[in-house]
Motif scaffolding. Structure first.
Motif, PDB file in Angstrom:
ATOM      1  N   UNK A 253       0.831  -1.198   0.000  1.00  0.00           N
ATOM      2  CA  UNK A 253       0.000   0.000   0.000  1.00  0.00           C
ATOM      3  C   UNK A 253       0.873   1.258   0.000  1.00  0.00           C
ATOM      4  N   UNK A 254       0.339   2.347  -0.549  1.00  0.00           N
ATOM      5  CA  UNK A 254       1.072   3.618  -0.559  1.00  0.00           C
ATOM      6  C   UNK A 254       1.253   4.135   0.865  1.00  0.00           C
ATOM      7  N   UNK A 255       2.375   4.815   1.107  1.00  0.00           N
ATOM      8  CA  UNK A 255       2.580   5.385   2.444  1.00  0.00           C
ATOM      9  C   UNK A 255       1.595   6.522   2.714  1.00  0.00           C
ATOM     10  N   UNK A 256       0.938   7.010   1.642  1.00  0.00           N
ATOM     11  CA  UNK A 256      -0.098   8.044   1.836  1.00  0.00           C
ATOM     12  C   UNK A 256      -1.415   7.406   2.245  1.00  0.00           C
ATOM     13  N   UNK A 257      -1.460   6.081   2.194  1.00  0.00           N
ATOM     14  CA  UNK A 257      -2.745   5.367   2.277  1.00  0.00           C
ATOM     15  C   UNK A 257      -3.387   5.344   3.646  1.00  0.00           C
ATOM     16  N   UNK A 258      -4.707   5.288   3.610  1.00  0.00           N
ATOM     17  CA  UNK A 258      -5.542   4.990   4.774  1.00  0.00           C
ATOM     18  C   UNK A 258      -6.258   3.708   4.410  1.00  0.00           C
ATOM     19  N   UNK A 259      -6.415   2.798   5.359  1.00  0.00           N
ATOM     20  CA  UNK A 259      -7.080   1.523   5.075  1.00  0.00           C
ATOM     21  C   UNK A 259      -8.491   1.765   4.542  1.00  0.00           C
ATOM     22  N   UNK A 260      -8.765   1.261   3.329  1.00  0.00           N
ATOM     23  CA  UNK A 260     -10.129   1.345   2.793  1.00  0.00           C
ATOM     24  C   UNK A 260     -10.637  -0.066   2.516  1.00  0.00           C
ATOM     25  N   UNK A 261     -11.873  -0.164   2.065  1.00  0.00           N
ATOM     26  CA  UNK A 261     -12.488  -1.485   1.886  1.00  0.00           C
ATOM     27  C   UNK A 261     -11.731  -2.353   0.881  1.00  0.00           C
TER      28      UNK A 261
END
Length: 882
Positions: free
Chosen positions: A48-56
């Motif tokens: 996942x991208x380091x900008x990421x927030x966990x999404x569905x």
């Protein structure tokens, strides 16, 4: 186990999940150590991208990977799930630039080095957020091996690959048409362009033929690019223009003389059969320009503003220039007509800005030589797509692939290892900056300012994360990996690039299977998006319902490659399932003897019911394993769910209650053993899907395992296959269901005692007689009679037919006949009134003329429904009166 009585009254995920996850981490259960006595099973996480927030999407993708890795770990494999994160050049740089803008700072003001310091600091603060969120999901990754696409080892791998491909002539620098995002101010690859259907126009423009009164009419969707036209092209076989080829036209607004050329690229059936050629702003025109040695005139800068080559339009935004150009063409009477036109417009996948195809000097990977072995690896099934239909998308992309533009005009990322001598212009590609130019001896050397496309490093992920280019023990043992789990939306971005990179640099495919899943949609089937406001935060779902409920709801009913709908109702039913298992376990444990000892177990005392449930869970283990082998995760879970809820909880536990409650029953030990075995086996099968509740329950059962995570996966055991017991119990259960159905249909309370008469052959009769106590407890039988024919059975008895027997219940046992007649007469009167009301409406011409079609349809549907109910009621009434 002495912990058994400590099982809480209700299951509270908040009291269980973090505690168990910490224990698993402390005990090193997620860590894989190469073991020559075990087969490896490897999955690399899509980082996942380091900008990421966990999404569905993350929740689905990682749940599926965790299911596979937990299952294989229990099967005895050395199972490695390798985690990590991606530096995500464009996304991360955009976030940092945005944060700096709020402070009134531009990146150019502080320079590259200071900006990169800020970027690394940003990664330190926010980069680990997504990792912690993945842990909340129960992900059993080997966190000791966590990687980052810009860590030292992976950066070394990127450098090695770039130099290797450059030396082989597969990486080159050249002028080509690329996709340019004016907002991100960088080139993007073809895979990063998203197409949206938009309303546009065709502007038909007259180009005057020099030295005559003739015009050639061309149509364009981008009139602002005409300022860079260097030819008008027609098809060589188009007789309409045969006399004009070789002549010139005057380019409107620029008064530049450009040639009329013949090229088979032009479709003579489309539009006027003549097209403007702008080599610096269109990929097809670029190729035509190369064939005819046309000049390349770029008329826009990096912000999509018109440059000096655009003459009077210099400084205008591309769309403002378009308006002015159209007005000026009208004034010169050179605009023939404007046609409405729907067309696909390329947009940047990051910011949705309309991309501008422009000619630019960039770095490219030559794709044809790399694509060929990658196509072959899927064709010969070395790599298999699951489901196979996605291989068609892969082939279509790879067989038509263009050279990959890998340079990005960004600062955050792997900097291109190319160096330029400021004296003689010599280009050098090297592991580090040369001290002097080998050509002229100058020390005035500058590194290329561009960075590599994020996907360049991601393409190496399956082997760079295991230590390549070094020959590590991990690389030798765990590569090739077994399966890549990913969404269908990144087949081009990532999957294809990993395949050709693995084959090129390792000489082996990076994985055996590509397991494709769909996207998570909302309950109405819509894609989750900020604009619709229908996104669901998985962390909020976890906080409210628990991780297991979320994982269950993302997997149940899910089949490979298909999108799935997510709803609160689904999660609630998942939580209900967790509660059902918990309550069943509490009941079982409360009815276990203290200091229970199974050493005195006598398997000859197993009843038909015991053998039936043992046989069923044995078959379930075989079927679930087969489903998982075929990546049918949703089907396997459905089977486990139905077995636990229906066969184990609703049937077996109910059947054996009398034996549990009777302290003197001589099969009490055996029934306790069966309950422990079946519950333990069921928890093992369910564990990959619902890791927390299964661990908590398993630790309270009687076994020698320290954790369900490292217990043995259930295997089919021929000694526990009891087909006769299954057949016997199936007959008894079908009979009980039939009796229950009769009572439901006749509005009779399940508790009402009724006599049951069975008509069956000798084999079935013996089975039914043996099940007398089950009929009394579970079907409300006051007694049963089993006979060979229908003699003596009352005429008005209600009958049901099942495989192997007929069942009769005397009517007077079911209802008070007089009262039932009165009730049905009342219902008849109500239905007649409803039918009359509907008929009056439908026979009313005024109503039919004025009412909306939907309302009329509803009334007609009511009539059909009420008529059916009336017919059944009259039939029932007739049977009672006569």
């Amino acid at each position: 186990m002495d912990e058994r009585e400590n099982l809480a009254k209700t299951y509270d995920p908040t009291q269980v999940e973090d505690r168990l996850y910490s224990e698993w981490m402390e005990r090193g259960y997620f860590h894989a150590v190469p073991d020559k006595n075990k087969k490896p099973y490897t999955i690399v996480i899509p980082p996942p991208n380091i900008t990421g927030q966990l999404h569905m999407g993350h929740a689905l993708d990682n749940t599926m990977q965790d299911i596979l890795i937990r299952w294989k770990r229990m099967q005895g494999y050395c199972a490695l799930w390798l985690p990590g994160t991606d530096h995500a050049s464009i996304a991360t740089e955009a976030k940092i630039v945005e944060a700096m803008a709020k402070e009134g700072i531009k990146k150019e003001q502080i320079g590259r080095e200071k900006f990169l310091e800020k970027a690394w600091e940003w990664r330190r603060v926010y980069g680990g957020r997504i990792v912690e969120q993945l842990k909340k999901l129960g992900s059993s990754c080997d966190w000791e091996r966590e990687r980052f696409t810009m860590d030292e080892g992976l950066s070394k791998a990127v450098l090695e690959v770039f130099i290797k491909l450059y030396e082989k002539g597969l990486i080159y620098r050249g002028d080509r048409i690329i996709n340019w995002c004016p907002k991100c101010r960088t080139s993007i690859s073809d895979a990063e362009v998203e197409f949206e259907e938009k309303e546009g126009h065709f502007w038909h423009i007259k180009y005057p033929v020099k030295g005559s009164s003739e015009f050639i009419v061309v149509a364009t969707t981008r009139p602002e690019t005409m300022l860079g036209d260097t030819a008008v092209a027609v098809n060589p076989e188009d007789e309409r223009y045969a006399g004009l080829v070789g002549k010139t036209v005057l380019l409107p607004l620029m008064n530049r003389e450009i040639p009329i050329i013949a090229d088979s690229y032009v479709d003579k059936e489309f539009g006027t059969g003549a097209v403007k050629i702008t080599p610096a702003h269109d990929p097809n025109d670029f190729e035509v320009g190369l064939r005819h040695d046309l000049p390349q005139i770029r008329v826009m800068d990096d912000e999509a503003r018109m440059n000096e080559a655009a003459g009077n339009y210099a400084g205008l935004d591309r769309y403002e220039a378009r308006k002015r150009i159209i007005e000026d063409l009208k004034d010169l009477d050179l605009l023939v007509k404007i046609e409405g036109h729907k067309h696909n417009v390329g947009t940047c996948y990051r910011c949705s800005t309309v991309i501008e195809p422009i000619m630019s000097r960039q770095w490219f990977v030559k794709m044809k030589p790399l694509a060929e072995p990658a196509i072959e690896a899927v064709k010969d099934a070395t790599i298999k797509f699951v489901p196979d239909r996605f291989s068609k998308i892969y082939f279509n992309w790879m067989e038509n692939i263009q050279d990959w533009c890998i340079s990005r005009q960004l600062w955050w990322g792997h900097r291109i290892p190319a160096y330029y001598c400021q004296e003689c212009g010599n280009l050098m590609v090297a592991h580090e900056m040369p001290d002097v130019c080998p050509k002229c001896g100058s020390s005035r050397i500058l590194q290329d300012p561009d960075t590599l496309d994020t996907w360049f490093s991601s393409a190496l992920w399956p082997f760079s994360t295991l230590g390549w280019p070094e020959k590590t023990e991990d690389l030798e043992y765990f590569y090739p990996t077994n399966v890549l789990v990913t969404g269908y939306d990144i087949i081009f971005f990532w999957v294809a690039r990993m395949i050709f990179s693995g084959l090129e640099h390792m000489g082996k495919e990076p994985f055996e299977h590509v397991f494709i899943h769909g996207i998570v949609r909302d309950a109405q089937g819509r894609k989750m998006s900020k604009s619709l406001g229908n996104g669901i935060d998985p962390l909020e779902v976890i906080a409210q319902y628990g991780t297991d409920a979320l994982r269950f709801s993302l997997t149940i009913g899910n089949s490979p490659g298909n999108d799935l709908r997510f709803s609160t109702e689904k999660v609630e039913s998942s939580r209900n399932f967790a509660n059902k298992i918990w309550n069943a376990t509490r009941f079982v444990l409360m009815n276990f003897d203290e200091n229970i000892d199974f050493s005195g177990l006598d398997k000859t005392k197993f009843t038909a019911a015991d053998k039936w449930i043992l046989s069923r869970v044995n078959t379930l283990a075989a079927e679930v394993t087969d489903n998982l082998d075929h990546f049918e995760l949703g089907i396997a879970l459905q089977k486990i769910y139905e077995f636990i809820w229906e066969e184990f909880c609703d049937w077996y536990i109910e059947i054996v209650k009398p034996r549990l409650f009777d302290r003197e029953d001589n099969t009490r030990l055996e029934v306790q053993w069966v309950l422990n075995h079946v519950l333990g086996t069921s928890m093992k099968l369910l564990h990959p899907y619902m890791p927390f509740i299964t661990e908590e329950i398993y630790l309270h059962l009687i076994n020698d395992d320290k954790s369900i995570m490292i217990s043995e996966w259930p295997a089919y055991d021929e000694k526990l296959h009891f087909p006769d017991a299954e057949k016997d119990m199936e007959l008894i259960m079908n009979a009980i269901k039939a009796v229950r159905n009769i009572k439901v249909e006749m509005n009779v309370p399940p508790s009402r005692k009724t006599k049951l008469i069975f008509v069956a052959g000798p084999v079935e009769s013996a089975i039914l007689n043996g099940g007398a106590k089950f009929f009394e407890r579970l079907a409300g039988a006051s007694g049963i009679a089993v006979q060979a024919d229908k003699s003596g059975i009352p005429q008005d008895a209600i009958a049901a037919v099942i495989s192997g027997a007929e069942i009769f219940i005397p009517l007077e046992d079911l209802v008070d006949i007089q009262k039932e007649i009165e009730r049905l007469e009342k219902e008849k009167s109500n239905l007649e009134k409803e039918l009359e009301r509907v008929d009056n409406k439908l026979n009313n011409e005024s109503f039919v003329a004025k009412a909306p079609p939907k309302v009329i349809e509803e009334e007609r549907a009511k009539k059909v429904k009420y008529s059916g109910m009336y017919a059944k009621l009259m039939e029932r009434l007739g049977s009672l009166v006569h």
